[in-house]
Design an enzyme around this catalytic site. Structure first.
Site, PDB file in Angstrom:
ATOM      1  N   VAL A  79      -7.992  33.604  42.984  1.00 38.26           N
ATOM      2  CA  VAL A  79      -7.388  34.365  41.890  1.00 38.26           C
ATOM      3  C   VAL A  79      -8.486  35.000  41.053  1.00 38.26           C
ATOM      4  O   VAL A  79      -9.597  34.477  40.957  1.00 38.26           O
ATOM      5  CB  VAL A  79      -6.494  33.472  41.002  1.00 38.26           C
ATOM      6  CG1 VAL A  79      -5.341  32.899  41.799  1.00 38.26           C
ATOM      7  CG2 VAL A  79      -7.297  32.348  40.360  1.00 38.26           C
ATOM      8  N   ASP A 168     -12.107  24.054  46.621  1.00 35.83           N
ATOM      9  CA  ASP A 168     -12.373  25.191  45.742  1.00 35.83           C
ATOM     10  C   ASP A 168     -13.044  26.295  46.545  1.00 35.83           C
ATOM     11  O   ASP A 168     -13.909  26.031  47.388  1.00 35.83           O
ATOM     12  CB  ASP A 168     -13.265  24.772  44.586  1.00 35.83           C
ATOM     13  CG  ASP A 168     -12.509  23.951  43.547  1.00 35.83           C
ATOM     14  OD1 ASP A 168     -11.276  23.826  43.673  1.00 35.83           O
ATOM     15  OD2 ASP A 168     -13.153  23.428  42.618  1.00 35.83           O
ATOM     16  N   GLU A 260      -8.750  17.376  37.262  1.00 34.45           N
ATOM     17  CA  GLU A 260      -9.585  16.325  37.837  1.00 34.45           C
ATOM     18  C   GLU A 260      -9.285  14.970  37.197  1.00 34.45           C
ATOM     19  O   GLU A 260      -9.396  13.931  37.844  1.00 34.45           O
ATOM     20  CB  GLU A 260     -11.057  16.682  37.670  1.00 34.45           C
ATOM     21  CG  GLU A 260     -11.989  15.868  38.545  1.00 34.45           C
ATOM     22  CD  GLU A 260     -13.387  16.456  38.579  1.00 34.45           C
ATOM     23  OE1 GLU A 260     -13.702  17.198  39.532  1.00 34.45           O
ATOM     24  OE2 GLU A 260     -14.161  16.184  37.630  1.00 34.45           O
TER      25      GLU A 260
END
Length: 316
Positions: A79, A168, A260
């Protein structure tokens, strides 16, 4: 005085750019990059394998799973400005992520054009784009990611693959990441906190938060850079974390490490069946111990410490 404030019981919680904390060590000027990987058993205290890629145990795991036809997925969110990382991420995954296995890349993105022109994929590898609504702010993404992962697993992924790993996108695979990583529920040790004492772990400690961890809880601190497992287990994880995040958000509560923190809360209550060493999530930092082999490197966390020239050199 207790080191951490008292928290609610975990049953109260579960029945009823990055989401990560900044790690700081007070009262020391020591650069820990020279510290060696601490001696560690090849399994956790609850009997789960603790994976280092070049060990005999990992070779046995690769042999065991390599004899099976594994259908695995690798999911990442792309994104906003994170689109600049996707080509390097996919190209490196093609070389090093589960080589020789059937892999589907699931790209959740608000800009499918960031994948043009398409990255060339090898045999038994495919890419699927899952469009999502624009999430303009990083903190908004951090609170929505678990819900997006849960929905993607439920709506599509669960019928297509057996294992799904979330990573990620601002990372690069730089050495083989093979079948040794497979397990029912897989977590990765945070490279800046591996080998540190329990009181250094940046768990959420506010008792009003659903991510709160008590003083006598917790074995390791896990990174949100890479985690995975069977699709059924990953759906449970993502769904549970998304509900806790939603609950706190409704009460205007912000956890210390955003998603997290909730990931670590969940993994305390549901211990991983496979724990990956910091080889599988590494970046250069004064707090990070060296590892035998760097396999997955976070460009985003590394680039954060670069000056402008170095950022240009490394295309951050």
């Amino acid at each position: 005085m207790a080191l951490f404030p008292f928290c609610k019981s975990t049953t109260d919680f579960l029945h009823g750019r990055k989401a990560a904390v900044s790690v700081k060590l007070p009262h020391t000027t020591m650069d820990l990059r020279d510290r060696k990987v601490p001696q560690t058993p090849m399994e956790t205290q609850w009997g789960a394998p603790l994976v280092w890629g070049e060990t005999h145990n990992s070779a046995l795991r690769r042999s065991k799973f390599g004899q099976q036809e594994i259908r695995a997925g690798l999911l990442t969110l792309v994104v906003g400005t994170y689109g600049q990382f996707i080509r390097r991420f996919l190209s490196s995954a093609e070389t090093y992520f589960l080589p020789g296995q059937m892999v589907t890349y699931y790209i959740l993105t608000d800009n499918p054009r960031s994948l043009d022109p398409p990255v060339k994929l090898g045999p038994q590898r495919q890419l699927k784009v899952l469009p999502i609504a624009e999430l303009p702010r990083w903190d908004r993404l951090a609170y929505r990611r678990m819900a997006l992962v849960a929905d993607a697993i439920k709506d599509q992924i669960s019928s297509e693959v057996e294992y799904i790993f979330c990573a990620d996108v601002d990372q690069e695979f730089v050495a083989p990441v093979g079948e040794e990583i497979l397990g029912d529920l897989v977590a990765t040790l945070h490279p800046e906190l591996y080998g540190r004492p329990r009181n250094a772990f940046p768990y959420e400690t506010e008792e009003v938060s659903s991510a709160c961890v008590e003083q006598d809880e917790g074995d390791y601190y896990y990174t949100s850079e890479l985690y995975g497992g069977l699709v059924s287990e990953m759906y449970k994880l993502a769904r549970a974390c998304s509900l806790l995040i939603l609950q706190d958000s409704a009460n205007k509560i912000v956890a210390r490490g955003l998603e997290e923190s909730y990931l670590n809360r969940y993994l305390i209550d549901h211990r991983p069946t496979c724990v990956l060493s910091p080889e599988y999530s590494w970046w250069s930092s004064p707090l990070t111990a060296e590892v035998p082999v760097r396999r997955l490197v976070s460009l985003g966390r590394q680039c954060k410490d670069y000056d402008r020239q170095k950022k240009e050199e490394h295309k951050c």
